[in-house]
Scaffold this motif. Structure first.
Motif, PDB file in Angstrom:
ATOM      1  N   ILE A 222     -65.376  15.529 -24.583  1.00 15.78           N
ATOM      2  CA  ILE A 222     -64.727  15.748 -23.292  1.00 15.78           C
ATOM      3  C   ILE A 222     -65.027  14.600 -22.339  1.00 15.78           C
ATOM      4  CG2 ILE A 222     -64.785  17.171 -21.209  1.00 15.78           C
ATOM      5  CD1 ILE A 222     -63.045  18.414 -23.186  1.00 15.78           C
ATOM      6  N   GLN A 223     -66.262  14.153 -22.306  1.00 15.67           N
ATOM      7  CA  GLN A 223     -66.604  13.032 -21.433  1.00 15.67           C
ATOM      8  C   GLN A 223     -65.850  11.771 -21.847  1.00 15.67           C
ATOM      9  OE1 GLN A 223     -70.918  12.934 -21.593  1.00 15.67           O
ATOM     10  NE2 GLN A 223     -71.085  14.095 -19.689  1.00 15.67           N
ATOM     11  N   TYR A 224     -65.663  11.569 -23.139  1.00 14.85           N
ATOM     12  CA  TYR A 224     -64.915  10.403 -23.618  1.00 14.85           C
ATOM     13  C   TYR A 224     -63.456  10.473 -23.182  1.00 14.85           C
ATOM     14  CZ  TYR A 224     -63.311   6.735 -26.828  1.00 14.85           C
ATOM     15  OH  TYR A 224     -62.761   5.589 -27.368  1.00 14.85           O
ATOM     16  N   ARG A 225     -62.921  11.683 -23.094  1.00 11.34           N
ATOM     17  CA  ARG A 225     -61.530  11.875 -22.697  1.00 11.34           C
ATOM     18  C   ARG A 225     -61.332  11.854 -21.185  1.00 11.34           C
ATOM     19  NH1 ARG A 225     -57.735  14.192 -25.997  1.00 11.34           N
ATOM     20  NH2 ARG A 225     -58.291  14.397 -28.205  1.00 11.34           N
ATOM     21  N   THR A 226     -62.401  11.931 -20.430  1.00 17.39           N
ATOM     22  CA  THR A 226     -62.298  12.091 -18.983  1.00 17.39           C
ATOM     23  C   THR A 226     -62.861  10.871 -18.262  1.00 17.39           C
ATOM     24  OG1 THR A 226     -62.623  14.483 -19.275  1.00 17.39           O
ATOM     25  CG2 THR A 226     -62.850  13.597 -17.037  1.00 17.39           C
ATOM     26  N   PRO A 227     -62.049  10.161 -17.481  1.00 13.06           N
ATOM     27  CA  PRO A 227     -62.616   9.048 -16.710  1.00 13.06           C
ATOM     28  C   PRO A 227     -63.580   9.575 -15.652  1.00 13.06           C
ATOM     29  CG  PRO A 227     -60.331   9.449 -16.082  1.00 13.06           C
ATOM     30  CD  PRO A 227     -60.605  10.321 -17.265  1.00 13.06           C
ATOM     31  N   ASP A 228     -64.792   8.999 -15.607  1.00 22.12           N
ATOM     32  CA  ASP A 228     -65.731   9.403 -14.570  1.00 22.12           C
ATOM     33  C   ASP A 228     -65.265   8.864 -13.229  1.00 22.12           C
ATOM     34  OD1 ASP A 228     -67.891  10.817 -13.677  1.00 22.12           O
ATOM     35  OD2 ASP A 228     -69.420   9.480 -14.495  1.00 22.12           O
ATOM     36  N   ILE A 229     -65.918   9.288 -12.162  1.00 25.27           N
ATOM     37  CA  ILE A 229     -65.382   9.082 -10.829  1.00 25.27           C
ATOM     38  C   ILE A 229     -65.188   7.599 -10.493  1.00 25.27           C
ATOM     39  CG2 ILE A 229     -67.647   9.212  -9.727  1.00 25.27           C
ATOM     40  CD1 ILE A 229     -64.287  10.582  -8.366  1.00 25.27           C
ATOM     41  N   ASP A 230     -66.123   6.724 -10.873  1.00 25.38           N
ATOM     42  CA  ASP A 230     -65.981   5.298 -10.556  1.00 25.38           C
ATOM     43  C   ASP A 230     -64.809   4.675 -11.304  1.00 25.38           C
ATOM     44  OD1 ASP A 230     -68.121   5.349  -8.808  1.00 25.38           O
ATOM     45  OD2 ASP A 230     -69.580   4.695 -10.309  1.00 25.38           O
ATOM     46  N   GLU A 231     -64.660   5.033 -12.576  1.00 23.42           N
ATOM     47  CA  GLU A 231     -63.540   4.518 -13.361  1.00 23.42           C
ATOM     48  C   GLU A 231     -62.219   5.067 -12.839  1.00 23.42           C
ATOM     49  OE1 GLU A 231     -62.420   3.752 -18.061  1.00 23.42           O
ATOM     50  OE2 GLU A 231     -63.927   5.258 -17.527  1.00 23.42           O
ATOM     51  N   LEU A 232     -62.214   6.334 -12.474  1.00 26.10           N
ATOM     52  CA  LEU A 232     -61.015   6.944 -11.927  1.00 26.10           C
ATOM     53  C   LEU A 232     -60.604   6.269 -10.616  1.00 26.10           C
ATOM     54  CD1 LEU A 232     -58.920   9.230 -12.130  1.00 26.10           C
ATOM     55  CD2 LEU A 232     -60.534  10.682 -10.887  1.00 26.10           C
ATOM     56  N   LYS A 233     -61.575   6.032  -9.755  1.00 23.13           N
ATOM     57  CA  LYS A 233     -61.291   5.353  -8.484  1.00 23.13           C
ATOM     58  C   LYS A 233     -60.659   3.992  -8.729  1.00 23.13           C
ATOM     59  CE  LYS A 233     -63.480   3.669  -4.233  1.00 23.13           C
ATOM     60  NZ  LYS A 233     -64.750   3.597  -3.458  1.00 23.13           N
ATOM     61  N   LYS A 234     -61.202   3.228  -9.672  1.00 18.06           N
ATOM     62  CA  LYS A 234     -60.655   1.908  -9.970  1.00 18.06           C
ATOM     63  C   LYS A 234     -59.217   2.014 -10.464  1.00 18.06           C
ATOM     64  CE  LYS A 234     -61.662  -2.390 -12.451  1.00 18.06           C
ATOM     65  NZ  LYS A 234     -60.253  -2.610 -12.846  1.00 18.06           N
TER      66      LYS A 234
END
Length: 326
Positions: A222-234
């Motif tokens: 699930i973590q691999y499929r989900t961009p974490d907040i910093d990556e998502l912001k970028k």
């Protein structure tokens, strides 16, 4: 209330070769007309990267307690008479609250799964027959892996809730290619100054979910499929959005049912969260054994850990960003 008329421009074919694409349609007037705009190819692409059987799960999704988290925050940022697009609307959990908010002129819920749309259409029909609701409500069958079937600059707000992990192609190096393409499409269909609303989970929130904590392999997937907040912001800022903000919210996606731990032994309960579908048979069996023991022998400790984890991390992230006027 009569069947609502869609007042958002829909892309039309530029040539005969385009007929059949989910980007195109003839003159669209009713929810029924919009219900079939999805290509065979888009269904194949979704089935290749999707890991949950939502046609089956859709019939227990709402019963298990699935909640429209942060919908109050979304309503707060809506301008008056807003045109709202809900990308990946599922069973329409956000539909009713947004339509009844008094701030929404038109709402379109879009999903590729016919099971989800079956339930969303029933909710839409109830709203169209409610004389206290003035919002034009309709649904669209369509894939988020394709270009959105709408013209430029037509929505005041586009919402996408707990969908990103289902758009990830783990078979390729650029696994978020469909996510970034969707962000570009969302920016295109938003009016200048329009609001992009996104709900997802940060990596620490995923790890804090009590059943995922019992399945380390699922956590990794699930973590691999989900961009974490910093990556998502970028990703969002690179698309050209501005004013990126986020807040952590404590409300579980399953509402109060989240704390009914024995629910995990019911297929209906498990169907409300797709993470269970990523468990191997071996990991699932081991998790069930461990959860049964913990809930029988160490329930108070288990409950304290589960509640303290959510209190520390929150359960979801609510993101807002804006389509900068040219």
């Amino acid at each position: 209330m009569a069947d609502s008329v869609v007042n958002v421009p829909i892309s039309t074919p530029s040539s005969e070769s385009e007929v059949g694409s989910s980007k195109v349609t003839d003159v669209v007037e009713t929810a029924a007309d919009l219900s079939t705009i999805v290509t065979d190819q888009s269904r194949i692409e979704n089935e290749e990267i999707e890991y949950e059987d939502y046609l089956k799960c859709s019939f227990s999704y709402d019963k298990a307690g699935r909640t429209a988290v942060c919908v109050d925050k979304i309503i707060e940022v809506l301008p008056e008479d807003a045109a709202v697009l809900d990308c990946g609307c599922g069973t329409g959990n956000y539909m009713t609250a947004i339509a009844k908010s008094g701030k929404c002129k038109s709402y379109i819920g879009m999903d590729v799964n016919e099971g989800m749309l079956y339930h969303a259409r029933k909710k839409a029909a109830l709203l169209r027959n409610d004389d206290t609701v003035s919002t034009d409500v309709t649904t669209v069958a369509g894939s988020l892996l394709e270009e959105l079937p709408f013209e430029d600059n037509v929505f005041d707000c586009v919402v996408i809730n707990q969908v990103l992990q289902h758009l990830v192609d783990v078979r390729v190096f650029d696994r978020f290619k469909y996510v970034t393409a969707l962000f570009t499409e969302i920016k295109r269909v938003l009016k200048p100054g329009g609001v992009f609303s996104l709900n997802t989970c940060a990596h620490d929130q995923i790890a804090a979910m009590w059943w995922i904590a019992a399945m380390p392999g699922v956590l990794e997937k699930i973590q691999y499929r989900t961009p974490d907040i910093d990556e998502l912001k970028k990703m969002i800022l690179d698309t050209g959005f501005t004013g990126f903000t986020f807040v952590r919210d404590d409300t579980p996606l399953l509402g109060e049912a989240y704390w009914k731990y024995e629910g995990c032994f019911s297929e209906e309960y498990r169907s409300a969260d797709s993470s269970w579908a990523l468990a191997s048979d071996e990991e699932y069996s081991k998790a069930m054994t461990n959860l049964k023991y913990a809930l029988r022998e160490e329930r108070e400790t288990f409950d304290n850990i589960a509640r303290n984890s959510i209190a520390k991390t929150g359960h979801t992230i609510q993101v807002f960003a804006y389509n900068k006027p040219e």
